[in-house]
Design an enzyme around this catalytic site. Structure first.
Site, PDB file in Angstrom:
ATOM      1  CD  GLU A 118      -5.591   0.481   7.734  1.00 42.83           C
ATOM      2  OE1 GLU A 118      -4.519   0.833   8.251  1.00 42.83           O
ATOM      3  OE2 GLU A 118      -5.724  -0.550   7.064  1.00 42.83           O
ATOM      4  CD  GLU A 132       2.714  -0.812   7.523  1.00 46.67           C
ATOM      5  OE1 GLU A 132       2.248   0.043   6.752  1.00 46.67           O
ATOM      6  OE2 GLU A 132       2.043  -1.414   8.368  1.00 46.67           O
ATOM      7  CD  GLN A 190      -2.675   2.161   5.378  1.00 46.98           C
ATOM      8  OE1 GLN A 190      -1.648   2.780   5.557  1.00 46.98           O
ATOM      9  NE2 GLN A 190      -2.861   0.947   5.852  1.00 46.98           N
ATOM     10  CG  HIS A 216      -0.325  -0.010   2.542  1.00 54.59           C
ATOM     11  ND1 HIS A 216       0.069  -1.180   3.134  1.00 54.59           N
ATOM     12  CD2 HIS A 216      -0.016   0.971   3.405  1.00 54.59           C
ATOM     13  CE1 HIS A 216       0.594  -0.903   4.321  1.00 54.59           C
ATOM     14  NE2 HIS A 216       0.568   0.396   4.519  1.00 54.59           N
ATOM     15  CG  HIS A 237       3.410   4.328   5.832  1.00 54.95           C
ATOM     16  ND1 HIS A 237       2.384   4.885   6.577  1.00 54.95           N
ATOM     17  CD2 HIS A 237       3.004   3.052   5.562  1.00 54.95           C
ATOM     18  CE1 HIS A 237       1.427   3.987   6.753  1.00 54.95           C
ATOM     19  NE2 HIS A 237       1.766   2.867   6.147  1.00 54.95           N
TER      20      HIS A 237
HETATM   21 CO    CO Z   1       0.655   1.106   6.422  1.00 53.02          CO
END
Ligand code: CO
Length: 137
Positions: free
Chosen positions: A46, A131, A57, A10, A81
């Site tokens: 989210e 991530e 996301q 994502h 991110h």
């Molecule tokens: Co994330």
């Protein structure tokens, strides 16, 4: 050597108004929400919009002291991110640590959708919060 990164899981975008952002993606791109979740541990809500085998996301804070709230305050809305899919989060995190790069999570922890995740510090990764995402089997 095969890459430890198997897919972009994502791209996370921090927003002030989750409903407005969802509506914009729906109106402009016809993208719809596949999953929505409040992650109490991170202080975020989210919404995941599917794009092929990945997601956009949309992230918004659920409380003032959440890291995303602080990010929005400091940097404003935008890319927060990138989540890279890995086969084995613990292994990938170990490789990152052994490379000498800074991590935020010393060990993997539960993410949304039943995933296992770990964050790498942007200072060690050319300015991008990364991530590592292991999708549960
Ligand atoms: Co994330």
């Amino acid at each position: 050597m095969d890459s430890l990164l198997t897919e972009i899981d994502h791209v996370a975008i921090a927003v002030f108004d989750l409903e407005a952002a969802i509506a914009w993606y729906a109106d402009v791109f016809g993208a719809t929400v596949e999953h929505r979740e409040i992650v109490e541990a991170d202080g975020v809500e989210e919404a995941l919009l599917r794009v092929a085998d990945s997601y956009v996301q949309l992230l918004t804070p659920t409380r003032d002291d959440s890291p995303v709230a602080k990010y929005l305050e400091k940097r404003g809305e935008g890319l927060h991110h990138v989540g890279y899919r890995v086969d084995d989060c613990a292994h990938a995190l170990e490789v990152v640590k052994q490379s000498g790069s800074r991590v935020i999570d010393e060990s993997p922890r539960p993410g949304s959708r039943g995933t296992t995740v770990a964050f790498i510090h942007p200072k060690g990764s050319f300015g991008t919060l990364i991530e590592l995402v292991e999708v549960g089997g």
